[in-house]
Scaffold this motif. Structure first.
Motif, PDB file in Angstrom:
ATOM      1  N   PRO A 160       9.158   4.917  -6.273  1.00 55.72           N
ATOM      2  CA  PRO A 160       7.920   5.007  -5.723  1.00 55.72           C
ATOM      3  C   PRO A 160       7.263   4.824  -7.442  1.00 55.72           C
ATOM      4  O   PRO A 160       5.744   5.717  -7.278  1.00 55.72           O
ATOM      5  N   ALA A 161       8.114   4.593  -8.580  1.00 53.24           N
ATOM      6  CA  ALA A 161       7.720   5.282  -9.705  1.00 53.24           C
ATOM      7  C   ALA A 161       6.524   4.608  -9.778  1.00 53.24           C
ATOM      8  O   ALA A 161       5.751   4.961 -10.701  1.00 53.24           O
ATOM      9  N   ALA A 162       5.984   3.407 -10.019  1.00 55.64           N
ATOM     10  CA  ALA A 162       4.654   2.463 -10.134  1.00 55.64           C
ATOM     11  C   ALA A 162       4.257   3.280 -10.106  1.00 55.64           C
ATOM     12  O   ALA A 162       2.678   2.782 -10.038  1.00 55.64           O
ATOM     13  N   ILE A 163       3.273   4.346  -9.100  1.00 57.74           N
ATOM     14  CA  ILE A 163       2.564   4.810  -8.369  1.00 57.74           C
ATOM     15  C   ILE A 163       1.654   5.616 -10.030  1.00 57.74           C
ATOM     16  O   ILE A 163       0.343   5.855  -9.624  1.00 57.74           O
ATOM     17  N   ALA A 164       2.541   5.994 -10.860  1.00 60.25           N
ATOM     18  CA  ALA A 164       2.532   6.809 -11.731  1.00 60.25           C
ATOM     19  C   ALA A 164       0.681   6.519 -12.617  1.00 60.25           C
ATOM     20  O   ALA A 164       0.726   4.995 -12.515  1.00 60.25           O
ATOM     21  N   GLY A 165      -0.880   6.692 -12.494  1.00 59.47           N
ATOM     22  CA  GLY A 165      -2.071   6.480 -12.702  1.00 59.47           C
ATOM     23  C   GLY A 165      -2.671   5.940 -11.790  1.00 59.47           C
ATOM     24  O   GLY A 165      -3.828   5.569 -12.077  1.00 59.47           O
ATOM     25  N   ALA A 166      -1.844   5.301 -10.734  1.00 52.30           N
ATOM     26  CA  ALA A 166      -2.960   5.435  -9.520  1.00 52.30           C
ATOM     27  C   ALA A 166      -3.986   5.628  -9.022  1.00 52.30           C
ATOM     28  O   ALA A 166      -3.498   7.515  -9.007  1.00 52.30           O
ATOM     29  N   ALA A 167      -4.868   5.429  -8.774  1.00 51.61           N
ATOM     30  CA  ALA A 167      -6.064   6.398  -8.601  1.00 51.61           C
ATOM     31  C   ALA A 167      -5.530   7.182  -6.809  1.00 51.61           C
ATOM     32  O   ALA A 167      -6.162   7.658  -6.870  1.00 51.61           O
ATOM     33  N   PHE A 168      -4.891   5.534  -6.515  1.00 49.63           N
ATOM     34  CA  PHE A 168      -4.566   6.316  -4.883  1.00 49.63           C
ATOM     35  C   PHE A 168      -2.954   5.026  -4.114  1.00 49.63           C
ATOM     36  O   PHE A 168      -3.036   4.151  -5.460  1.00 49.63           O
ATOM     37  N   ALA A 169      -2.194   5.254  -3.696  1.00 50.45           N
ATOM     38  CA  ALA A 169      -1.155   4.585  -3.108  1.00 50.45           C
ATOM     39  C   ALA A 169      -1.571   4.145  -1.917  1.00 50.45           C
ATOM     40  O   ALA A 169      -1.956   4.838  -0.801  1.00 50.45           O
ATOM     41  N   TYR A 170      -1.723   2.878  -1.255  1.00 47.92           N
ATOM     42  CA  TYR A 170      -1.491   2.654  -0.319  1.00 47.92           C
ATOM     43  C   TYR A 170      -0.622   1.753   0.559  1.00 47.92           C
ATOM     44  O   TYR A 170       0.127   1.403  -0.220  1.00 47.92           O
ATOM     45  N   VAL A 171      -0.177   2.899   1.163  1.00 45.53           N
ATOM     46  CA  VAL A 171       0.816   2.284   1.763  1.00 45.53           C
ATOM     47  C   VAL A 171       0.503   2.225   3.395  1.00 45.53           C
ATOM     48  O   VAL A 171       0.171   2.462   4.479  1.00 45.53           O
ATOM     49  N   VAL A 172       1.956   1.072   4.751  1.00 46.23           N
ATOM     50  CA  VAL A 172       2.314   0.909   5.728  1.00 46.23           C
ATOM     51  C   VAL A 172       3.670   1.197   6.347  1.00 46.23           C
ATOM     52  O   VAL A 172       3.764   0.553   6.745  1.00 46.23           O
ATOM     53  N   PRO A 173       4.097   2.424   6.103  1.00 46.33           N
ATOM     54  CA  PRO A 173       4.671   2.844   6.316  1.00 46.33           C
ATOM     55  C   PRO A 173       5.762   2.446   7.104  1.00 46.33           C
ATOM     56  O   PRO A 173       6.996   2.778   7.877  1.00 46.33           O
ATOM     57  N   THR A 174       5.192   2.237   8.266  1.00 45.51           N
ATOM     58  CA  THR A 174       5.245   2.073  10.299  1.00 45.51           C
ATOM     59  C   THR A 174       5.401   0.256  10.658  1.00 45.51           C
ATOM     60  O   THR A 174       4.254   0.703  11.204  1.00 45.51           O
ATOM     61  N   PHE A 175       6.375  -0.140  10.947  1.00 42.66           N
ATOM     62  CA  PHE A 175       6.005  -1.527  11.443  1.00 42.66           C
ATOM     63  C   PHE A 175       4.530  -1.791  10.131  1.00 42.66           C
ATOM     64  O   PHE A 175       3.979  -2.437  11.379  1.00 42.66           O
ATOM     65  N   GLN A 176       5.049  -2.298   9.097  1.00 41.81           N
ATOM     66  CA  GLN A 176       4.642  -3.255   8.131  1.00 41.81           C
ATOM     67  C   GLN A 176       3.756  -4.135   8.799  1.00 41.81           C
ATOM     68  O   GLN A 176       4.086  -5.015   9.375  1.00 41.81           O
TER      69      GLN A 176
END
Ligand code: PLP
Length: 380
Positions: A140-156
């Motif tokens: 997930p290196a690309a999350i740097a500098g984001a206000a937040f990271a949105y993720v649906v980790p379970t059965f996306q």
């Protein structure tokens, strides 16, 4: 005639293929793989005569105290350290996405999203001016500098995939290291066809702020419009104020009904029964897919949730939005893959819901869809 003065944001409301689908979805005979509709067979039988009259009065913005407590207890069982004070009941978990967008996003705010991801989250974040950074949860290196990271980790939604423990830990560690708030959206966890713990990613955070949300749509009934979020203490007051401005509070009758379900000793058995029912639908759908799409597409058996994600062999040469009109004309609805990406360009992937169409219709519909794909590929 006077031209109304609308908000500067309104021109950014782009048309979505969903509108085209919704316009025809109720046509008699239409076979729909498009929506994420839970099967009506799983809806509860409701006794509305027992609803206490006080539920018809205005209520607290945060939600009914007893329901907030029940939700907090359930989240602690999942491994999230939280109390009822940190829980807000929502008018559907879609409201959580809207409130989080309002809380964080100005024009140009960087928001980290998976690719693909839930398209109605992209729409909400985009509406407030998000500048998207796409990231892969396991790296997930690309999350740097984001206000937040949105993720649906379970059965996306849309892919159906479930992050393994290592990917969950990698994402939590990256949020901690970068100081990025994690926004975890978890409406599908009870539609589990393999069994597993699926510890929330938020439960592994050490320092980063967090917002975790769930829904009663898939396991109770979406028409009740009820979901919830739990969050780090610093977000409770601003999110409550945003909710007050949006709708004062969520439907109290729905909250009462869901609270009764929490207290029902048969609840666990009922959820397992549903999961079994959906698993059967998934497996029959997989057989139909193998018959019609072998060689045309690749897919994985979703371990949970409501969708198959098909990567067509033609790849990004094929814009699947162009398949929609001929499919609808022949009575089949599906979701093109392009709008599930922050950058809408040809992707050669489609999302198919397996729970809504009756098994025989599903077989027929997939046969038609395969013909349409084959014709389009022949014309490339
Ligand atoms: C990932 C995701 N989040 C949120 C929602 C919104 O669900 P609801 O508002 O019905 O709780 C959905 C609906 O399908 C979804 O797929």
């Amino acid at each position: 005639m006077t031209t109304p003065r609308l908000s500067r944001r309104i021109p950014d409301l782009v048309p979505s293929p969903i509108r085209e689908i919704l316009a025809v979805i109720d046509r008699p005979g239409m076979i729909s793989f498009a929506g994420g509709l839970p099967a009506p067979e799983t809806f509860p039988k409701l006794d509305l005569s027992a609803v206490p009259p006080e539920c018809l009065q205005y209520g607290p913005s945060e939600g009914e105290p007893a329901l907030r407590q029940a939700i907090a207890a359930q989240l602690r069982d999942r491994g999230l350290d939280c109390t009822a004070d940190q829980v807000l009941v929502l008018s559907g978990s879609q409201q959580g996405i809207d409130l989080v967008a309002k809380l964080f996003v100005d024009a140009g705010t960087r928001v980290a999203v998976e690719s693909p991801t839930y398209l109605a989250a992209l729409q909400a974040f985009r509406f407030f001016g998000a500048d998207f950074a796409e990231f892969e949860p396991a790296t997930p290196a690309a999350i740097a500098g984001a206000a937040f990271a949105y993720v649906v980790p379970t059965f996306q939604n849309p892919t159906g995939r479930c992050l393994d423990d290592a990917a969950r830990r990698a994402l939590a560690a990256a949020c901690d290291a970068e100081g990025v708030t994690l926004f975890e959206d978890d409406p599908y966890r009870d539609l589990d066809y393999t069994g597993g713990a699926h510890r929330p990613v938020c439960a592994d955070l050490r320092a980063a702020p967090w917002i975790y949300q769930g829904s009663f749509s898939k396991t109770f009934a979406p028409g009740l419009r009820l979901g919830y979020l739990a969050c780090a203490p610093e977000f409770v007051t601003p999110l409550t104020r945003l909710k007050q401005a949006a709708d004062l509070h969520s439907n109290r009758v729905s909250q009462w009904l869901v609270l009764q379900a929490f207290g029902d000793p048969r609840r666990g058995a009922r959820l397992r029964e549903f999961a079994g029912w959906y698993r059967e639908r998934r497996d029959t759908f997989a057989q139909h897919l193998a018959r019609h799409f072998a060689g045309l597409a690749r897919w994985e058996l979703p371990p949970g949730g409501l969708f198959f994600w098909l990567e067509l062999a033609a790849g990004a040469a094929l814009d699947t939005r162009t398949l929609l009109a001929p499919a609808l004309e022949r009575g089949v609805a599906f979701m093109p893959g392009e709008p599930f990406h922050a950058v809408e360009q040809p992707r050669g992937a489609i999302r198919l819901n397996f729970s809504h169409a009756a098994p025989d219709d599903a077989g027929r519909g997939l046969g038609i869809l395969a013909e349409i794909v084959r014709d389009a590929v022949a014309r490339l």
